[in-house]
Every structure is written in structure tokens, then in C-alpha cells.
Motif scaffolding. Structure first.
Motif, PDB file in Angstrom:
ATOM      1  N   SER A  38       0.821  -1.208   0.000  1.00 53.68           N
ATOM      2  CA  SER A  38       0.000   0.000   0.000  1.00 53.68           C
ATOM      3  C   SER A  38       0.857   1.260   0.000  1.00 53.68           C
ATOM      4  CB  SER A  38      -0.942  -0.004   1.205  1.00 53.68           C
ATOM      5  OG  SER A  38      -0.197   0.003   2.416  1.00 53.68           O
ATOM      6  N   LEU A  39       1.964   1.234   0.731  1.00 47.26           N
ATOM      7  CA  LEU A  39       2.861   2.387   0.735  1.00 47.26           C
ATOM      8  C   LEU A  39       3.490   2.595  -0.638  1.00 47.26           C
ATOM      9  CD1 LEU A  39       4.632   1.968   4.206  1.00 47.26           C
ATOM     10  CD2 LEU A  39       2.955   3.708   3.553  1.00 47.26           C
ATOM     11  N   GLY A  40       3.854   1.483  -1.293  1.00 48.89           N
ATOM     12  CA  GLY A  40       4.417   1.600  -2.638  1.00 48.89           C
ATOM     13  C   GLY A  40       3.400   2.166  -3.609  1.00 48.89           C
ATOM     14  N   ALA A  41       2.145   1.706  -3.533  1.00 53.23           N
ATOM     15  CA  ALA A  41       1.092   2.221  -4.402  1.00 53.23           C
ATOM     16  C   ALA A  41       0.838   3.701  -4.127  1.00 53.23           C
ATOM     17  CB  ALA A  41      -0.186   1.416  -4.197  1.00 53.23           C
ATOM     18  N   LEU A  42       0.855   4.077  -2.846  1.00 53.76           N
ATOM     19  CA  LEU A  42       0.650   5.473  -2.487  1.00 53.76           C
ATOM     20  C   LEU A  42       1.761   6.338  -3.064  1.00 53.76           C
ATOM     21  CD1 LEU A  42      -0.918   7.618  -0.923  1.00 53.76           C
ATOM     22  CD2 LEU A  42       0.460   7.061   1.095  1.00 53.76           C
ATOM     23  N   GLY A  43       2.996   5.849  -2.996  1.00 51.81           N
ATOM     24  CA  GLY A  43       4.113   6.601  -3.550  1.00 51.81           C
ATOM     25  C   GLY A  43       3.983   6.790  -5.053  1.00 51.81           C
ATOM     26  N   ARG A  44       3.555   5.728  -5.750  1.00 49.64           N
ATOM     27  CA  ARG A  44       3.373   5.841  -7.198  1.00 49.64           C
ATOM     28  C   ARG A  44       2.270   6.836  -7.535  1.00 49.64           C
ATOM     29  NH1 ARG A  44       4.149   0.264  -6.764  1.00 49.64           N
ATOM     30  NH2 ARG A  44       1.897  -0.071  -6.720  1.00 49.64           N
ATOM     31  N   ASP A  45       1.159   6.760  -6.805  1.00 49.81           N
ATOM     32  CA  ASP A  45       0.052   7.672  -7.075  1.00 49.81           C
ATOM     33  C   ASP A  45       0.442   9.121  -6.793  1.00 49.81           C
ATOM     34  OD1 ASP A  45      -1.462   5.514  -7.782  1.00 49.81           O
ATOM     35  OD2 ASP A  45      -2.525   5.370  -5.871  1.00 49.81           O
ATOM     36  N   LEU A  46       1.201   9.339  -5.704  1.00 51.59           N
ATOM     37  CA  LEU A  46       1.655  10.704  -5.400  1.00 51.59           C
ATOM     38  C   LEU A  46       2.577  11.219  -6.499  1.00 51.59           C
ATOM     39  CD1 LEU A  46       2.325  10.546  -1.546  1.00 51.59           C
ATOM     40  CD2 LEU A  46       0.491  11.767  -2.738  1.00 51.59           C
ATOM     41  N   GLY A  47       3.416  10.336  -7.024  1.00 52.50           N
ATOM     42  CA  GLY A  47       4.291  10.734  -8.126  1.00 52.50           C
ATOM     43  C   GLY A  47       3.497  11.150  -9.348  1.00 52.50           C
ATOM     44  N   LEU A  48       2.402  10.422  -9.636  1.00 50.20           N
ATOM     45  CA  LEU A  48       1.554  10.769 -10.768  1.00 50.20           C
ATOM     46  C   LEU A  48       0.826  12.088 -10.529  1.00 50.20           C
ATOM     47  CD1 LEU A  48       0.061   7.234 -11.530  1.00 50.20           C
ATOM     48  CD2 LEU A  48       1.704   8.493 -12.929  1.00 50.20           C
ATOM     49  N   VAL A  49       0.403  12.304  -9.289  1.00 45.17           N
ATOM     50  CA  VAL A  49      -0.263  13.573  -8.954  1.00 45.17           C
ATOM     51  C   VAL A  49       0.708  14.733  -9.149  1.00 45.17           C
ATOM     52  CG1 VAL A  49      -1.266  14.922  -7.080  1.00 45.17           C
ATOM     53  CG2 VAL A  49      -1.924  12.533  -7.372  1.00 45.17           C
ATOM     54  N   VAL A  50       1.937  14.563  -8.720  1.00 46.68           N
ATOM     55  CA  VAL A  50       2.960  15.603  -8.897  1.00 46.68           C
ATOM     56  C   VAL A  50       3.193  15.860 -10.380  1.00 46.68           C
ATOM     57  CG1 VAL A  50       5.393  16.174  -8.566  1.00 46.68           C
ATOM     58  CG2 VAL A  50       4.072  15.179  -6.679  1.00 46.68           C
ATOM     59  N   ALA A  51       3.257  14.781 -11.177  1.00 47.61           N
ATOM     60  CA  ALA A  51       3.466  14.934 -12.621  1.00 47.61           C
ATOM     61  C   ALA A  51       2.296  15.679 -13.257  1.00 47.61           C
ATOM     62  CB  ALA A  51       3.628  13.557 -13.262  1.00 47.61           C
ATOM     63  N   LEU A  52       1.075  15.359 -12.829  1.00 45.55           N
ATOM     64  CA  LEU A  52      -0.097  16.043 -13.366  1.00 45.55           C
ATOM     65  C   LEU A  52      -0.082  17.518 -12.979  1.00 45.55           C
ATOM     66  CD1 LEU A  52      -2.803  15.945 -14.835  1.00 45.55           C
ATOM     67  CD2 LEU A  52      -3.873  15.197 -12.701  1.00 45.55           C
ATOM     68  N   ALA A  53       0.282  17.805 -11.725  1.00 47.35           N
ATOM     69  CA  ALA A  53       0.362  19.202 -11.279  1.00 47.35           C
ATOM     70  C   ALA A  53       1.415  19.965 -12.075  1.00 47.35           C
ATOM     71  CB  ALA A  53       0.678  19.248  -9.783  1.00 47.35           C
ATOM     72  N   ALA A  54       2.541  19.304 -12.347  1.00 44.43           N
ATOM     73  CA  ALA A  54       3.594  19.955 -13.133  1.00 44.43           C
ATOM     74  C   ALA A  54       3.102  20.272 -14.542  1.00 44.43           C
ATOM     75  CB  ALA A  54       4.828  19.050 -13.192  1.00 44.43           C
ATOM     76  N   LEU A  55       2.307  19.372 -15.115  1.00 48.91           N
ATOM     77  CA  LEU A  55       1.762  19.633 -16.449  1.00 48.91           C
ATOM     78  C   LEU A  55       0.790  20.805 -16.426  1.00 48.91           C
ATOM     79  CD1 LEU A  55       1.113  16.056 -17.921  1.00 48.91           C
ATOM     80  CD2 LEU A  55       2.779  17.754 -18.694  1.00 48.91           C
ATOM     81  N   LEU A  56       0.008  20.912 -15.365  1.00 51.77           N
ATOM     82  CA  LEU A  56      -0.910  22.046 -15.245  1.00 51.77           C
ATOM     83  C   LEU A  56      -0.150  23.367 -15.174  1.00 51.77           C
ATOM     84  CD1 LEU A  56      -3.521  20.590 -12.720  1.00 51.77           C
ATOM     85  CD2 LEU A  56      -3.809  20.915 -15.176  1.00 51.77           C
ATOM     86  N   VAL A  57       0.938  23.354 -14.416  1.00 50.20           N
ATOM     87  CA  VAL A  57       1.779  24.556 -14.337  1.00 50.20           C
ATOM     88  C   VAL A  57       2.370  24.871 -15.707  1.00 50.20           C
ATOM     89  CG1 VAL A  57       3.879  25.538 -13.339  1.00 50.20           C
ATOM     90  CG2 VAL A  57       2.301  24.228 -11.899  1.00 50.20           C
ATOM     91  N   LEU A  58       2.834  23.828 -16.399  1.00 53.49           N
ATOM     92  CA  LEU A  58       3.385  24.024 -17.739  1.00 53.49           C
ATOM     93  C   LEU A  58       2.331  24.592 -18.679  1.00 53.49           C
ATOM     94  CD1 LEU A  58       5.712  23.628 -19.778  1.00 53.49           C
ATOM     95  CD2 LEU A  58       4.838  21.298 -20.149  1.00 53.49           C
TER      96      LEU A  58
END
Length: 354
Positions: A38-58
Motif C-alpha cells: 500500500s505504501l508503494g502504491a501510495l508513492g506511485r500515485d503521489l508521483g503521478l499527482v505531482v506529474a499532473l500538477a507539473a503539467l498544469l503549471v506548464l
């Protein structure tokens, strides 16, 4: 001669050699293993959220404030909705250790069949739900055929679904005579082209399918068996899982989501065409892989798939806003897919060594 120790400690059975079966617990380590997962899945999902946020900023930097306007965000969500529903079904197939290359063609076939003159006439004489039922039935039937060929015909899923990709597209062309069929059923259009709380209906359909998919994968026996088959088919068989039947059900589910996506496509474009869904299977697989589902099976994530779909939809919107060519879009998508697969391999190597 057999010693006392040998008699009291007989050789391990195949089940024991493979460790705990999918229907059994794993003793004291089970809780810690699940926490790590579950911690590994949470880390992956947080990474995707960060990537999505970065795209929004871009997007804001390159396109200005209009990128975050409500109208543009609704466009992004509508673009993500159709491919997103397909991706939910593909997530189950890949989690089970298979692949489905036919979902785009099956969706195109479903749009054509549901928009024929005969189907629309039946819808006008009875109810628009006839068109929905037809599209979902066509998709489910095609997926079931895929599953039967894979499970009982012993054909590799790549080949079986590749054959369906070609056959479904050809059948759609025959039925439509390579012509675009316009949807004229007012009841159908009124039901699916409107908004609910300011959000398009097809986006709500995506949300409902995603929630249902998450519940099915994470909170039901069906989901646990899907993961078990993808992780170790032989161990799953020894645990009593009917692998052939379950495989058929997984592919039928994928076909059903393609049928639901066909309904959404008809609502958005008001047209049934054999070209609908062209190469959608590649976009769906890309979103699933980027989301964190293992291509080799045994691990799937609906949340990751949804985030993967949103990432690609946002990226496409940024390219369109900046008038970049389709070739540049394809190059960027390819780079993202390769990067996601490399990360998967790295995480898999770490888990094996730990």
C-alpha cells in the motif's frame, strides 16, 4: 530407509513450495507485506499527482490563464472520459497477465451497430436505451469471443486480440458501407449530451466506471483472483481458481467498457463510424502502464490508470493550445511510455532483491 525426521517432515507439496495461495493468508508477515504494498502504491500515485500538477503549471506558463479556464478543463475531462473508460477495462486484462489490442476497433464496431437505421428506428419506437444496450452488448460479445479464444483456444492474447482488431474494424466497414451514420434519436442525445451540476454527463459516466472498477479490483473476490492469475497462474489454479472461466470474464469486462465508451462517443460526436476508436487501444495501454499497472501482470491500479489518462489528456491539450504537431505529441507520448516501463523494471528489480 526412511528416518523418523523424514516421516515427521514430509516433502513440501507444490502449494507449499510456491508459498501461500491466493485464498490463504501468509501468517505474521501478511500484514507487513500489505503495508509495504500500500505504501508503494501510495508513492506511485503521489508521483503521478505531482506529474499532473507539473503539467498544469506548464500549461499555464505556455498557454496563459485560459488553460485553467472552466471551459478548457471541461474539454480536457471530456477528452479523457472516453479513453478513460476503455482504460479501466484494459487495466483488468493487463493485471491478469494478458493484453487487449482490440478495444479501439470493438468500440468503433459498437458505435456503428448502435447507430444503424434499424437500431435507431427501434429506439424511436420504444426507448433510447435500445441504443445503449446494443453498444454494450456488441462490446461484451466481442470481448467474450476474445476470452474464449485465449482461455480455451490456448491462443496468446496478443494474437487473439490482434485478430479481433482487424475483424471488428472490417465488420464495422461492412455494416456501415464505410459511411458515417448520424445519430438522430433525440432522446439519446438529450440524455447523454447534457450537463449535470455543470459537468458533462460523459464525464460522470467515466467517474462511475472508475469507482466501480476500483471497487471491483480492490474489494471483491473477482479482483483478488484477477491479481492472483496475473501474478502466478499455476498457483492460482492450485488454489482452486477456475482460470479459464475467469479469463473469459476479464476479457468480457474489457469489451463491455469498450461498449460503454461507444455510447459516450456517439453522444459526443453524434456519429457512428468504422474509424471511431482508431488506435485507442494504444492510448489505453499507455495510460495503464504509466499509471503503474505491471505489463507482466500481478499488479493493477485503477487510481493510477485514471491519473495516467488525465496526464495524457492534459499533455495533448497543451500541445493543441500551443499548435504543436501530432508528430511531436507522438514523440512525447513515446518517451513517457518508455520512461514508465523503465521505472517499472527498476521497481520490480528492487522488490526481488529486498
Amino acid at each position: 530407509m526412511t528416518t523418523t525426521d523424514d516421516a515427521s517432515n514430509p516433502p513440501a507439496s507444490p502449494d507449499q513450495q510456491r508459498g501461500p495461495t491466493p485464498e490463504q493468508g501468509s501468517g505474521p508477515d501478511e500484514g507487513s507485506g500489505r503495508r509495504k504494498l500500500s505504501l508503494g502504491a501510495l508513492g506511485r500515485d503521489l508521483g503521478l499527482v505531482v506529474a499532473l500538477a507539473a503539467l498544469l503549471v506548464l500549461g499555464v506558463v505556455t498557454s496563459g490563464e485560459r488553460f485553467l479556464s472552466v471551459s478548457n478543463l471541461m474539454v480536457v475531462l471530456q477528452q479523457a472520459a472516453i479513453i478513460g473508460v476503455i482504460s479501466i477495462g484494459v487495466t483488468f486484462v493487463i493485471t491478469s497477465g494478458g493484453i487487449d489490442l482490440s478495444v479501439g476497433s470493438v468500440m468503433g464496431l459498437a458505435t456503428v451497430w448502435a447507430s444503424t437505421l434499424a437500431t435507431q428506428t427501434m429506439a424511436e419506437n420504444s426507448h433510447w436505451i435500445v441504443m445503449v444496450f446494443t453498444a454494450v452488448l456488441v462490446g461484451t460479445a466481442a470481448g467474450t469471443i476474445n476470452g474464449i479464444i485465449v482461455a480455451y483456444g490456448k491462443v496468446v492474447s496478443f494474437i487473439a486480440t490482434l485478430a479481433m482488431l482487424v475483424a471488428a474494424r472490417g465488420l464495422a466497414e461492412i455494416i456501415s458501407d464505410r459511411r458515417t451514420q448520424i445519430v438522430q434519436a433525440d432522446g439519446f442525445l438529450d440524455a447523454f449530451r447534457g450537463d449535470l451540476l455543470g459537468i458533462p454527463v460523459i464525464v460522470w459516466i467515466f467517474v462511475l466506471v472508475a469507482v466501480a472498477g476500483w471497487f471491483l479490483l480492490n474489494r471483491t473476490t473477482f479482483g483478488r483472483r484477477t491479481v492472483a492469475i496475473g501474478g502466478n497462474p499455476e498457483a492460482a489454479r492450485l488454489a482452486g481458481i477456475k482460470i479459464h472461466r475467469h479469463t473469459v470474464m476479464v476479457f468480457a469486462l474489457s469489451g463491455m467498457t469498450a461498449g460503454i465508451a461507444a455510447v459516450m462517443m456517439l453522444a459526443r460526436t453524434t456519429a457512428g463510424s468504422s474509424t471511431n476508436g482508431y488506435l485507442y487501444e494504444l492510448d489505453a495501454i499507455a495510460a495503464v502502464v504509466v499509471g503503474g499497472t505491471l505489463l507482466i501482470g500481478g499488479r493493477g491500479t485503477i487510481v493510477g490508470t485514471v491519473l495516467g489518462v488525465l496526464i495524457f489528456a492534459t499533455l495533448t491539450n497543451i500541445f493543441i493550445q500551443n499548435n504543436l504537431s501530432i508528430s511531436v505529441q507522438a514523440l512525447a507520448k513515446g518517451a513517457i511510455i518508455v520512461g514508465a516501463v523503465l521505472l517499472q523494471q527498476r521497481f520490480a528489480a528492487r522488490s526481488r532483491s529486498s
